[in-house]
Motif scaffolding. Structure first.
Motif, PDB file in Angstrom:
ATOM      1  N   ARG A 321      90.011  35.899  44.587  1.00  0.00           N
ATOM      2  CA  ARG A 321      90.197  35.812  43.141  1.00  0.00           C
ATOM      3  C   ARG A 321      89.375  34.683  42.532  1.00  0.00           C
ATOM      4  NH1 ARG A 321      94.624  34.124  41.423  1.00  0.00           N
ATOM      5  NH2 ARG A 321      94.612  35.256  39.454  1.00  0.00           N
ATOM      6  N   ASN A 322      89.088  33.642  43.328  1.00  0.00           N
ATOM      7  CA  ASN A 322      88.391  32.472  42.789  1.00  0.00           C
ATOM      8  C   ASN A 322      87.005  32.259  43.394  1.00  0.00           C
ATOM      9  OD1 ASN A 322      90.611  30.905  41.105  1.00  0.00           O
ATOM     10  ND2 ASN A 322      91.602  31.704  42.937  1.00  0.00           N
ATOM     11  N   ASP A 323      86.687  32.973  44.463  1.00  0.00           N
ATOM     12  CA  ASP A 323      85.380  32.852  45.125  1.00  0.00           C
ATOM     13  C   ASP A 323      85.113  31.422  45.580  1.00  0.00           C
ATOM     14  OD1 ASP A 323      84.578  35.590  45.067  1.00  0.00           O
ATOM     15  OD2 ASP A 323      84.279  35.395  42.912  1.00  0.00           O
ATOM     16  N   LEU A 324      83.892  30.913  45.375  1.00  0.00           N
ATOM     17  CA  LEU A 324      83.524  29.579  45.828  1.00  0.00           C
ATOM     18  C   LEU A 324      83.705  28.590  44.683  1.00  0.00           C
ATOM     19  CD1 LEU A 324      82.188  31.473  47.921  1.00  0.00           C
ATOM     20  CD2 LEU A 324      80.312  29.840  48.080  1.00  0.00           C
ATOM     21  N   GLU A 325      84.195  27.387  44.999  1.00  0.00           N
ATOM     22  CA  GLU A 325      84.398  26.406  43.943  1.00  0.00           C
ATOM     23  C   GLU A 325      84.441  24.993  44.502  1.00  0.00           C
ATOM     24  OE1 GLU A 325      88.270  27.651  42.362  1.00  0.00           O
ATOM     25  OE2 GLU A 325      89.065  25.762  43.153  1.00  0.00           O
ATOM     26  N   ILE A 326      84.377  24.040  43.588  1.00  0.00           N
ATOM     27  CA  ILE A 326      84.515  22.626  43.907  1.00  0.00           C
ATOM     28  C   ILE A 326      85.850  22.161  43.336  1.00  0.00           C
ATOM     29  CG2 ILE A 326      83.597  20.316  43.479  1.00  0.00           C
ATOM     30  CD1 ILE A 326      80.814  21.647  43.370  1.00  0.00           C
ATOM     31  N   THR A 327      86.634  21.484  44.151  1.00  0.00           N
ATOM     32  CA  THR A 327      87.999  21.147  43.781  1.00  0.00           C
ATOM     33  C   THR A 327      88.285  19.691  44.105  1.00  0.00           C
ATOM     34  OG1 THR A 327      88.647  23.408  44.365  1.00  0.00           O
ATOM     35  CG2 THR A 327      90.421  21.819  44.109  1.00  0.00           C
ATOM     36  N   LYS A 328      89.183  19.076  43.320  1.00  0.00           N
ATOM     37  CA  LYS A 328      89.647  17.731  43.647  1.00  0.00           C
ATOM     38  C   LYS A 328      90.560  17.797  44.870  1.00  0.00           C
ATOM     39  CE  LYS A 328      89.601  15.302  39.197  1.00  0.00           C
ATOM     40  NZ  LYS A 328      90.446  14.608  38.197  1.00  0.00           N
ATOM     41  N   LEU A 329      90.274  16.966  45.862  1.00  0.00           N
ATOM     42  CA  LEU A 329      91.110  16.946  47.057  1.00  0.00           C
ATOM     43  C   LEU A 329      92.549  16.591  46.701  1.00  0.00           C
ATOM     44  CD1 LEU A 329      91.493  17.114  50.100  1.00  0.00           C
ATOM     45  CD2 LEU A 329      90.620  14.776  50.292  1.00  0.00           C
ATOM     46  N   SER A 330      92.732  15.703  45.729  1.00  0.00           N
ATOM     47  CA  SER A 330      94.070  15.264  45.355  1.00  0.00           C
ATOM     48  C   SER A 330      94.906  16.384  44.742  1.00  0.00           C
ATOM     49  CB  SER A 330      93.982  14.097  44.362  1.00  0.00           C
ATOM     50  OG  SER A 330      93.277  14.498  43.192  1.00  0.00           O
ATOM     51  N   SER A 331      94.240  17.452  44.258  1.00  0.00           N
ATOM     52  CA  SER A 331      94.974  18.528  43.594  1.00  0.00           C
ATOM     53  C   SER A 331      95.257  19.700  44.511  1.00  0.00           C
ATOM     54  CB  SER A 331      94.170  19.035  42.383  1.00  0.00           C
ATOM     55  OG  SER A 331      93.034  19.780  42.811  1.00  0.00           O
ATOM     56  N   TYR A 332      94.735  19.664  45.731  1.00  0.00           N
ATOM     57  CA  TYR A 332      94.879  20.822  46.612  1.00  0.00           C
ATOM     58  C   TYR A 332      96.015  20.565  47.602  1.00  0.00           C
ATOM     59  CZ  TYR A 332      93.134  25.245  48.349  1.00  0.00           C
ATOM     60  OH  TYR A 332      93.010  26.579  48.659  1.00  0.00           O
ATOM     61  N   PRO A 333      96.846  21.565  47.871  1.00  0.00           N
ATOM     62  CA  PRO A 333      98.061  21.328  48.663  1.00  0.00           C
ATOM     63  C   PRO A 333      97.843  21.355  50.170  1.00  0.00           C
ATOM     64  CG  PRO A 333      97.967  23.615  48.029  1.00  0.00           C
ATOM     65  CD  PRO A 333      96.769  22.951  47.383  1.00  0.00           C
ATOM     66  N   ALA A 334      98.845  20.794  50.862  1.00  0.00           N
ATOM     67  CA  ALA A 334      99.003  20.960  52.312  1.00  0.00           C
ATOM     68  C   ALA A 334      97.803  20.458  53.110  1.00  0.00           C
ATOM     69  CB  ALA A 334      99.300  22.419  52.647  1.00  0.00           C
ATOM     70  N   TYR A 335      97.232  19.318  52.698  1.00  0.00           N
ATOM     71  CA  TYR A 335      96.122  18.721  53.444  1.00  0.00           C
ATOM     72  C   TYR A 335      96.616  18.282  54.820  1.00  0.00           C
ATOM     73  CZ  TYR A 335      92.535  15.264  54.710  1.00  0.00           C
ATOM     74  OH  TYR A 335      91.562  14.531  55.357  1.00  0.00           O
ATOM     75  N   GLN A 336      95.860  18.643  55.865  1.00  0.00           N
ATOM     76  CA  GLN A 336      96.268  18.347  57.233  1.00  0.00           C
ATOM     77  C   GLN A 336      95.403  17.302  57.928  1.00  0.00           C
ATOM     78  OE1 GLN A 336      99.118  19.632  58.634  1.00  0.00           O
ATOM     79  NE2 GLN A 336      99.423  20.459  56.573  1.00  0.00           N
ATOM     80  N   GLY A 337      94.179  17.120  57.464  1.00  0.00           N
ATOM     81  CA  GLY A 337      93.304  16.150  58.115  1.00  0.00           C
ATOM     82  C   GLY A 337      91.855  16.574  58.041  1.00  0.00           C
ATOM     83  N   ALA A 338      90.994  15.753  58.641  1.00  0.00           N
ATOM     84  CA  ALA A 338      89.549  15.992  58.573  1.00  0.00           C
ATOM     85  C   ALA A 338      88.902  15.739  59.923  1.00  0.00           C
ATOM     86  CB  ALA A 338      88.928  15.101  57.511  1.00  0.00           C
ATOM     87  N   ARG A 339      87.769  16.400  60.123  1.00  0.00           N
ATOM     88  CA  ARG A 339      86.973  16.193  61.349  1.00  0.00           C
ATOM     89  C   ARG A 339      85.528  15.972  60.952  1.00  0.00           C
ATOM     90  NH1 ARG A 339      90.408  16.062  65.884  1.00  0.00           N
ATOM     91  NH2 ARG A 339      88.577  16.560  67.166  1.00  0.00           N
ATOM     92  N   ARG A 340      84.875  15.084  61.675  1.00  0.00           N
ATOM     93  CA  ARG A 340      83.448  14.818  61.446  1.00  0.00           C
ATOM     94  C   ARG A 340      82.676  15.441  62.620  1.00  0.00           C
ATOM     95  NH1 ARG A 340      82.786   9.006  59.816  1.00  0.00           N
ATOM     96  NH2 ARG A 340      83.692   9.963  57.951  1.00  0.00           N
ATOM     97  N   VAL A 341      81.845  16.427  62.306  1.00  0.00           N
ATOM     98  CA  VAL A 341      81.140  17.152  63.362  1.00  0.00           C
ATOM     99  C   VAL A 341      79.768  16.550  63.669  1.00  0.00           C
ATOM    100  CG1 VAL A 341      82.351  19.294  62.874  1.00  0.00           C
ATOM    101  CG2 VAL A 341      80.196  18.824  61.717  1.00  0.00           C
ATOM    102  N   VAL A 342      79.269  15.685  62.787  1.00  0.00           N
ATOM    103  CA  VAL A 342      77.977  15.053  63.025  1.00  0.00           C
ATOM    104  C   VAL A 342      77.980  13.686  62.354  1.00  0.00           C
ATOM    105  CG1 VAL A 342      76.945  16.153  60.974  1.00  0.00           C
ATOM    106  CG2 VAL A 342      75.467  15.302  62.788  1.00  0.00           C
ATOM    107  N   GLY A 343      77.332  12.731  63.000  1.00  0.00           N
ATOM    108  CA  GLY A 343      77.246  11.381  62.433  1.00  0.00           C
ATOM    109  C   GLY A 343      78.350  10.463  62.900  1.00  0.00           C
TER     110      GLY A 343
END
Length: 343
Positions: A321-343
């Motif tokens: 319904r929304n396709d691709l977009e840029i969103t504020k992380l603070s507004s998106y629910p159920a954040y679980q964590g992050a991984r860095r695949v390079v660097g």
């Protein structure tokens, strides 16, 4: 309203996370209980779609691995068959030789020998030859057994492939049913309610529209790996024209993990096509340590992924319904964590 067809080419995707339908403070929350109830139901349906889509992605990975195993087993079977065929002639000759020598008693051979002394001296050598014949026959039988084991393993793996293909088809049907449920729910709304729904969803993106021009450069982006920055640029470049299509990984259609895969593939880094599988790559980073290019994961169990851009924003393939977009992380629910695949 920006609604896509129920099934784009038979593969509309549902790997994206459940949509958060309530907009930020700039847009007043609807006081319409009918719309509020519809938003809750739609969010639940889209989360179910996302979870089923992640199962589909995992089974697809398993299917690919199973097919690779079948190919490997078939190659091993061909090699083993050549080995067995090569030994067959030697084994047959050994069997014939044993049959011929066992047909005459040793006493008779001694009496009839023109040189009994030479015959007796050759007995030890004949015993060694017999041992070699035994060893050859045993080796041939062992190689035949190995061939049979490989053939049995290949048959079992083919059965596994067939079961996984049936599972994929079942999940596809389930996803399409959820799409139809969501569409039916939206169709029941009045035109005014649909406009409100669309406005609330659009408001969550308005604050980040300027980010489409370029990647934000903030305190958290200065030391990001150059490949990660290029991966972000790739993902951002697809926002205006890219569409969410289940199971797609570019160049114009993507699901959530497919967008991450395509972005990093553009800089020579391979990722699996599954948000859950991607959540095990690289190394974990805390929210305060995020840099552009880090993969962000949502929901438990994980079934959505996006890419951090810097300045508290992330790019992702959200849902059909929304396709691709840029969103504020603070507004998106159920954040679980992050991984860095390079660097």
């Amino acid at each position: 309203m920006r609604l896509r067809a129920l099934v784009r080419g038979g593969l509309v995707a549902l790997c994206g996370a459940a949509v958060v339908l309530s907009g930020p403070a700039a847009v007043p929350a609807s006081a319409d209980p009918t719309l509020d109830d519809a938003k809750k139901k739609l969010a639940a349906i889209e989360q179910q779609q996302s979870e089923i889509g992640e199962q589909w992605a995992e089974v697809k990975l398993q299917l690919a691995q199973s097919k690779t195993k079948v190919d490997t087993l078939n190659a091993d079977i061909a090699n083993q068959q050549r080995k067995v065929d090569g030994m067959r002639g030697q084994a047959q000759q050994a069997a014939i030789s044993r049959f011929q020598t066992r047909g005459v008693d040793i006493t008779v051979q001694l009496i009839t020998s023109p040189d009994p002394d030479a015959f007796l001296s050759d007995m030890s050598t004949m015993g060694k030859v017999d041992q070699n014949l035994n060893s050859l026959l045993q080796d041939y039988q062992a190689q035949q057994a190995n061939l049979a084991d490989l053939q049995r393993a290949a048959r079992d793996q083919v059965t596994t492939v067939a079961a996984e293909e049936r599972r994929l088809a079942s999940l596809k049907n389930q996803i399409e049913q959820k799409i139809q449920e969501g569409q039916a729910l939206v169709d029941q709304l009045t035109e005014q309610e649909r406009q409100r729904l669309n406005a609330e969803e659009e408001a969550s993106r308005d604050t980040s529209r300027d980010a489409l021009a370029d990647i934000p450069v903030g305190d958290d982006s200065g030391s990001a790996d150059s490949r990660a920055l290029r991966a972000v640029k790739y993902a951002v470049s697809k926002v205006r024209t890219g569409q969410y299509v289940w199971g797609a990984e570019g160049p114009n259609n993507f699901d959530c993990s497919g967008l991450m895969l395509a972005a990093y593939r553009s800089v020579g880094i391979s990722l699996p096509h599954s948000s859950r599988a991607q959540s095990g790559l690289g190394r974990p980073v805390s929210r305060s340590e995020l840099k552009p290019g880090d993969l962000l994961f949502f929901y438990n169990p994980i079934h959505h992924v996006g890419m951090y851009m810097g300045n508290g924003l992330f790019v992702h393939a959200r849902n059909p319904r929304n396709d691709l977009e840029i969103t504020k992380l603070s507004s998106y629910p159920a954040y679980q964590g992050a991984r860095r695949v390079v660097g």
